[in-house]
Design a protein around this motif. Structure first.
Motif, mmCIF file in Angstrom:
data_model
loop_
_atom_site.group_PDB
_atom_site.id
_atom_site.type_symbol
_atom_site.label_atom_id
_atom_site.label_comp_id
_atom_site.label_asym_id
_atom_site.label_seq_id
_atom_site.Cartn_x
_atom_site.Cartn_y
_atom_site.Cartn_z
ATOM 1 N N ASN A 1 -6.207 11.174 3.551
ATOM 2 C CA ASN A 1 -5.179 10.537 3.116
ATOM 3 C C ASN A 1 -5.329 11.134 1.403
ATOM 4 O O ASN A 1 -6.299 11.980 1.277
ATOM 5 C CB ASN A 1 -5.698 9.340 2.677
ATOM 6 C CG ASN A 1 -4.574 8.009 2.000
ATOM 7 O OD1 ASN A 1 -4.817 8.219 0.715
ATOM 8 N ND2 ASN A 1 -4.240 7.163 3.002
ATOM 9 N N ASN B 1 0.937 -1.683 0.290
ATOM 10 C CA ASN B 1 0.124 0.175 0.137
ATOM 11 C C ASN B 1 0.872 1.321 0.140
ATOM 12 O O ASN B 1 0.364 2.945 0.263
ATOM 13 C CB ASN B 1 -0.824 0.511 1.361
ATOM 14 C CG ASN B 1 -2.187 0.751 1.062
ATOM 15 O OD1 ASN B 1 -2.556 0.574 -0.075
ATOM 16 N ND2 ASN B 1 -3.003 1.547 1.663
ATOM 17 N N GLU B 2 1.964 1.457 -0.334
ATOM 18 C CA GLU B 2 2.848 2.093 -0.884
ATOM 19 C C GLU B 2 1.735 3.293 -1.834
ATOM 20 O O GLU B 2 2.109 2.439 -2.735
ATOM 21 C CB GLU B 2 4.201 2.448 -0.540
ATOM 22 C CG GLU B 2 4.491 1.943 0.535
ATOM 23 C CD GLU B 2 6.642 1.639 0.232
ATOM 24 O OE1 GLU B 2 7.338 0.848 1.424
ATOM 25 O OE2 GLU B 2 6.826 1.340 -0.410
ATOM 26 N N TRP C 1 3.922 6.625 3.970
ATOM 27 C CA TRP C 1 3.807 6.091 2.897
ATOM 28 C C TRP C 1 3.122 5.232 1.995
ATOM 29 O O TRP C 1 2.562 4.846 0.920
ATOM 30 C CB TRP C 1 4.402 4.039 3.568
ATOM 31 C CG TRP C 1 4.436 3.283 4.456
ATOM 32 C CD1 TRP C 1 3.248 2.837 4.544
ATOM 33 C CD2 TRP C 1 4.678 4.419 5.639
ATOM 34 N NE1 TRP C 1 2.795 2.841 6.055
ATOM 35 C CE2 TRP C 1 4.064 3.188 6.983
ATOM 36 C CE3 TRP C 1 6.176 4.948 6.631
ATOM 37 C CZ2 TRP C 1 4.563 3.320 8.121
ATOM 38 C CZ3 TRP C 1 5.579 5.147 7.973
ATOM 39 C CH2 TRP C 1 5.171 4.555 8.661
ATOM 40 N N ASP C 2 1.642 5.472 2.856
ATOM 41 C CA ASP C 2 0.836 5.027 2.633
ATOM 42 C C ASP C 2 -0.152 6.365 2.441
ATOM 43 O O ASP C 2 -1.558 6.138 1.890
ATOM 44 C CB ASP C 2 -0.371 3.752 3.516
ATOM 45 C CG ASP C 2 -0.435 4.755 4.946
ATOM 46 O OD1 ASP C 2 -0.338 5.481 4.565
ATOM 47 O OD2 ASP C 2 -1.191 3.945 5.472
#
Length: 367
Positions: free
Chosen positions: A295, A42-43, A278-279
């Motif tokens: 996000n 999920n990066e 990273w996600d």
């Protein structure tokens, strides 16, 4: 002072730390991201990274700091750094230095990297113990030298604690010997694996002694015509402490220092500095990962960062009004900004409680 280093617009537009990968080739005992040498799902992809960078550039964020884990473990790092530079941003890298080969460094030099910060948490035995890999010190120093040979500005980053503060004089000797232009001494923040090291943090008395050593050694370098950029980071009590000492030693210079401290405004988590994991999760800073504001896969960072309908985001923009206890009545609040909320929450469970790492006495903070 990130504001002074990164430009006068920093308090309006944040310096952004992008932890672009969680993967790392070392096993640091104080890692705030709990990184390991494994593939994490999920990066953000290369294309998602470019979308993020385009938004940050349009938002006028002055600097993007590529971090990890170990950012050099991402094969697209140079592509993304180059994209950021092409978008008009300053691009800097935070790395453990072990993967700074001549080929990689020359590519980064050609692209236009502004700065590389290399973590070095003591001399050989100390550093290798912290990094969990024998030989890490030698690889890291070799990486620093490779940057120096290529003409890239490079500096050392050291996180201070009971297990390595005695190495600080030797670190000064090292930067002088190798002509390393910069060193940042970070105070420990209780996050990730670092949250297990609370008992290893310096006592208030030890912190004061360490800051004095750093000031003494810095002055010695300047007096001998060998000036370096020496910073202490992540404990904003340092500002008042340095000012009070300078008031005794050089009152004229002390006034100049105070004017700079007031411009800097102390801690700027959630305002002048932000973090993207990273996600794609957006955090107030790279240490405070328990709370996400959104996000970037769902909304642009610029939109998330300015959405003050989120109560905590709104409070972070003016956190001096919300801190409690001794912070709320401290004479240095405009200089410190309330210090680190992540440390306060880690120890007390209360976001707005006083930072337990503040080492100023009650007499020193009294109005």
């Amino acid at each position: 002072m990130d504001h002074l280093r990164y430009g006068s617009d920093t308090h309006k537009r944040p310096v952004v730390v992008w932890n672009m990968t969680r993967r790392c080739n070392l096993k640091c005992i104080h890692c705030y991201s709990n990184s390991r040498n494994m593939i994490y799902e999920n990066e953000l992809t290369t294309d998602e990274g470019k979308t993020l960078i385009s938004d940050l550039a349009a938002f006028r964020s002055p600097v993007i700091l590529f971090s990890g884990g170990e950012p050099l473990m991402r094969e697209d790092l140079s592509e993304l750094v180059g994209y950021a530079v092409d978008q008009g941003m300053r691009a800097v890298i935070s790395t453990n230095g072990t993967l700074l080969t001549k080929k990689t460094v020359n590519i980064l030099k050609k692209i236009g990297i502004s700065y590389i910060g290399v973590s070095l948490d003591g001399m050989e035995n100390t550093h290798d113990r912290f990094r969990g890999v024998k030989g890490a010190f030698d690889m890291t120093v070799k990486g620093i030298k490779t940057c120096l040979e290529a003409g890239i500005k490079v500096g050392v980053r050291l996180t201070m604690n009971k297990n390595n503060f005695l190495d600080i004089p030797a670190i000064f000797n090292l930067i002088e010997k190798e002509d390393i232009p910069r060193v940042c001494f970070y105070h420990l923040v209780y996050s990730g694996r670092g949250s297990k090291l609370i008992d290893e943090d310096l006592s208030h008395g030890e912190t004061r002694k360490v800051v004095d050593i750093i000031m003494d050694r810095t002055r010695d370098l300047f007096d001998r015509g060998k000036p370096k950029e020496i910073l202490t980071v992540d404990n904003h009590a340092d500002g008042p402490y340095v000012f009070m000492r300078m008031q005794k030693e050089d009152p004229v210079r002390a006034k100049e220092v105070m004017s700079l401290l007031l411009v800097n405004e102390g801690n700027s988590s959630g305002n002048g500095i932000g973090c993207i994991s990273w996600d794609g999760e957006v955090h107030a800073d790279q240490f405070w990962r328990g709370i996400s504001f959104g996000n970037v896969r769902e909304r642009p960072f610029s939109e998330i960062w300015t959405d003050t309908s989120n109560e905590l985001m709104a409070r972070m923009k003016g956190k001096k009004r919300h801190v409690k206890g001794r912070c709320s009545t401290c004479r240095w609040l405009d200089v410190c900004g309330g210090n680190f909320r992540a440390r306060a929450e880690a120890v007390t469970g209360d976001i707005w409680a006083p930072d337990p790492a503040c080492y100023l006495t009650e007499e020193e903070i009294a109005k």
